[in-house]
Enzyme design. Structure first.
Site, PDB file in Angstrom:
ATOM      1  N   LYS A 111       8.395  37.008 -60.128  1.00  0.00           N
ATOM      2  CA  LYS A 111       7.603  36.606 -58.950  1.00  0.00           C
ATOM      3  C   LYS A 111       8.288  35.492 -58.180  1.00  0.00           C
ATOM      4  O   LYS A 111       8.173  35.417 -56.965  1.00  0.00           O
ATOM      5  CB  LYS A 111       6.189  36.175 -59.351  1.00  0.00           C
ATOM      6  N   LYS A 193       8.777  49.537 -62.583  1.00  0.00           N
ATOM      7  CA  LYS A 193       7.374  49.878 -62.847  1.00  0.00           C
ATOM      8  C   LYS A 193       6.640  50.172 -61.534  1.00  0.00           C
ATOM      9  O   LYS A 193       6.998  49.637 -60.475  1.00  0.00           O
ATOM     10  CB  LYS A 193       6.683  48.768 -63.632  1.00  0.00           C
ATOM     11  N   LYS A 196       1.798  47.372 -57.221  1.00  0.00           N
ATOM     12  CA  LYS A 196       1.032  47.183 -55.987  1.00  0.00           C
ATOM     13  C   LYS A 196       1.883  46.532 -54.912  1.00  0.00           C
ATOM     14  O   LYS A 196       1.688  46.740 -53.739  1.00  0.00           O
ATOM     15  CB  LYS A 196      -0.114  46.194 -56.220  1.00  0.00           C
TER      16      LYS A 196
HETATM   17  P1  ATP Z   1       1.839  43.317 -58.728  1.00  0.00           P
HETATM   18  O1  ATP Z   1       2.708  44.440 -58.289  1.00  0.00           O
HETATM   19  O2  ATP Z   1       1.131  42.616 -57.611  1.00  0.00           O
HETATM   20  O3  ATP Z   1       2.511  42.419 -59.732  1.00  0.00           O
HETATM   21  P2  ATP Z   1       0.684  44.996 -60.626  1.00  0.00           P
HETATM   22  O4  ATP Z   1       0.626  46.337 -59.987  1.00  0.00           O
HETATM   23  O5  ATP Z   1       1.748  44.722 -61.606  1.00  0.00           O
HETATM   24  O6  ATP Z   1       0.649  43.942 -59.505  1.00  0.00           O
HETATM   25  P3  ATP Z   1      -1.377  43.531 -62.094  1.00  0.00           P
HETATM   26  O7  ATP Z   1      -2.605  43.064 -61.385  1.00  0.00           O
HETATM   27  O8  ATP Z   1      -0.346  42.513 -62.422  1.00  0.00           O
HETATM   28  O9  ATP Z   1      -0.737  44.743 -61.300  1.00  0.00           O
HETATM   29  O10 ATP Z   1      -1.776  44.265 -63.437  1.00  0.00           O
HETATM   30  C1  ATP Z   1      -3.050  44.767 -63.782  1.00  0.00           C
HETATM   31  C2  ATP Z   1      -2.961  45.504 -65.096  1.00  0.00           C
HETATM   32  O11 ATP Z   1      -2.238  46.712 -64.903  1.00  0.00           O
HETATM   33  C3  ATP Z   1      -2.231  44.758 -66.214  1.00  0.00           C
HETATM   34  O12 ATP Z   1      -2.876  44.975 -67.457  1.00  0.00           O
HETATM   35  C4  ATP Z   1      -0.863  45.374 -66.211  1.00  0.00           C
HETATM   36  O13 ATP Z   1      -0.256  45.303 -67.490  1.00  0.00           O
HETATM   37  C5  ATP Z   1      -1.170  46.803 -65.821  1.00  0.00           C
HETATM   38  N1  ATP Z   1      -0.054  47.435 -65.109  1.00  0.00           N
HETATM   39  C6  ATP Z   1       0.475  47.044 -63.947  1.00  0.00           C
HETATM   40  N2  ATP Z   1       1.462  47.872 -63.562  1.00  0.00           N
HETATM   41  C7  ATP Z   1       1.548  48.824 -64.518  1.00  0.00           C
HETATM   42  C8  ATP Z   1       2.360  49.983 -64.695  1.00  0.00           C
HETATM   43  N3  ATP Z   1       3.265  50.312 -63.811  1.00  0.00           N
HETATM   44  N4  ATP Z   1       2.190  50.737 -65.805  1.00  0.00           N
HETATM   45  C9  ATP Z   1       1.244  50.401 -66.716  1.00  0.00           C
HETATM   46  N5  ATP Z   1       0.436  49.329 -66.600  1.00  0.00           N
HETATM   47  C10 ATP Z   1       0.573  48.546 -65.523  1.00  0.00           C
END
Ligand code: ATP
Ligand code: LTN
Length: 323
Positions: A111, A193, A196
């Site tokens: 980040k 991964k 969002k």
């Molecule tokens: P950002 O992209 O803003 O970092 P993010 O998509 O990673 O957001 P978070 O809010 O950080 O989402 O994560 C919410 C939940 O979803 C957490 O438990 C995280 O481990 C899970 N998660 C996020 N991305 C993935 C993914 N690609 N595959 C599986 N689990 C995920």
């Protein structure tokens, strides 16, 4: 009864990675455990959020929790900022957390590279607040995606250190990680991964994407060379799409390979898109039927329940450390 707790930051539209990596694994826990599901709105502030959008995202994420089947009567569903003990315990924990541990966190490194213009102290101490979320409720299990495993591990370290220093007041939690769905990859880049905050919307399928958009995104998803529908690390893009098919339909990987024997990527992607539409449509219907007023009521009731437990825990913690 054992307790589980998890949360998601209200930073945008939830995608299939968030759903299968986290929320989907929460659903069966409702039957067995006392569950706490919250909106990590204080954590969201570590990246700048426009106030009116943040407020909308908080309501929408709660709506999604409800739409996928989290029961607000059985579970405690609340907003982190509504229970001020999270911030209070977060501070106490930051006073036993070595900086060197925080410096190791991959999320902080990622980040702070992504947001070079806003590397704030909150981004750095993020894991102390996350540890407080977990430890405040004597949580036994924390169901999260793989990217959060390091934070849960650090929570254990912080709790042990605190207990060593002051006596046994904090319960040591464990992460619950579903190996299959732990890390869905981006549709446009199977090396990274699904996220969002990815630069392109074609990286993810959002839970609220309409059927046409789902079809378009799956059609555009990158594929590997060759034509055979085979689940193998040599075909990372296809492996990811087959995993999504498996999670969405409940069909085994072997069965999926059998069903598509002799067919090509085009046929597979068409089917996958239709299965996703079938899967997401009822969730979206439920989501659209929930009003903001309903959500506000549920969050208020959840906060009240959480607050009682959090206050009692803080009295104990403060006594223990001589405050
Ligand atoms: P950002 O992209 O803003 O970092 P993010 O998509 O990673 O957001 P978070 O809010 O950080 O989402 O994560 C919410 C939940 O979803 C957490 O438990 C995280 O481990 C899970 N998660 C996020 N991305 C993935 C993914 N690609 N595959 C599986 N689990 C995920
Ligand atoms: N860091 C998590 C959100 C989160 C969380 C928690 C998850 C904040 N506090 C406590 C589990 C338990 C994330 O980015 N998804």
């Amino acid at each position: 009864m054992k307790r589980t707790l998890s949360g998601i930051q209200p930073t945008g539209i939830i995608h299939l990675g968030n759903y299968f990596g986290a929320i989907h694994n929460w659903l069966p826990l409702q039957k067995e455990y006392e569950c706490f599901f919250f909106i990590a709105d204080l954590h969201a502030l570590t990246i700048f959020q426009k106030p009116e959008i943040l407020h909308r995202n908080i309501l929408d994420l709660t709506k999604l929790y409800l739409a996928v089947g989290l029961d607000p009567v059985k579970n405690i569903i609340f907003k982190q900022s509504a229970v001020k003990e999270h911030a209070e315990l977060g501070w106490l924990l930051s006073c036993v957390t070595p900086i060197s541990e925080l410096e190791r966190m991959t999320q902080f490194k990622d980040k702070s590279t992504q947001h070079k213009d806003n590397i704030n102290a909150g981004l750095f101490t993020y894991p102390c607040l996350m540890a407080a979320d977990i430890l405040l409720y004597d949580t036994d299990f924390v169901p999260v995606g793989e990217d959060q495993a390091q934070h849960v591990e650090l929570t254990r370290t912080i709790a042990k250190k605190f207990n060593n220093q002051y006596g046994d007041v904090l319960k040591i939690p464990e992460a619950l990680i579903n190996k299959v769905s732990a890390r869905l990859k981006g549709l446009d880049d199977p090396e990274k991964k699904m996220s969002k905050s990815a630069p392109s919307d074609y990286n993810y399928i959002a839970m609220t994407d309409n059927p046409d958009l789902i079809r378009k995104k799956i059609k555009k998803a990158v594929t590997d060379s060759g034509t055979e529908i085979k689940f193998t690390p040599e075909k990372p893009a296809l492996e990811n799409l087959i995993t999504i098919y498996h999670l969405t339909t409940g069909k085994s990987i072997e069965q999926i390979e059998k069903d598509f024997a002799g067919k090509g990527y085009g046929d597979f992607k068409k089917e996958l898109a239709e299965r996703l539409v079938e899967f997401l449509t009822p969730i979206q219907e439920k989501y659209n039927s929930i009003s903001d007023a309903d959500v506000e009521k549920i969050l208020a009731a959840g906060a009240e329940k959480a607050r009682k437990l959090a206050q009692a825990k803080m009295i104990l913690v403060k006594q223990t450390i001589g405050l």
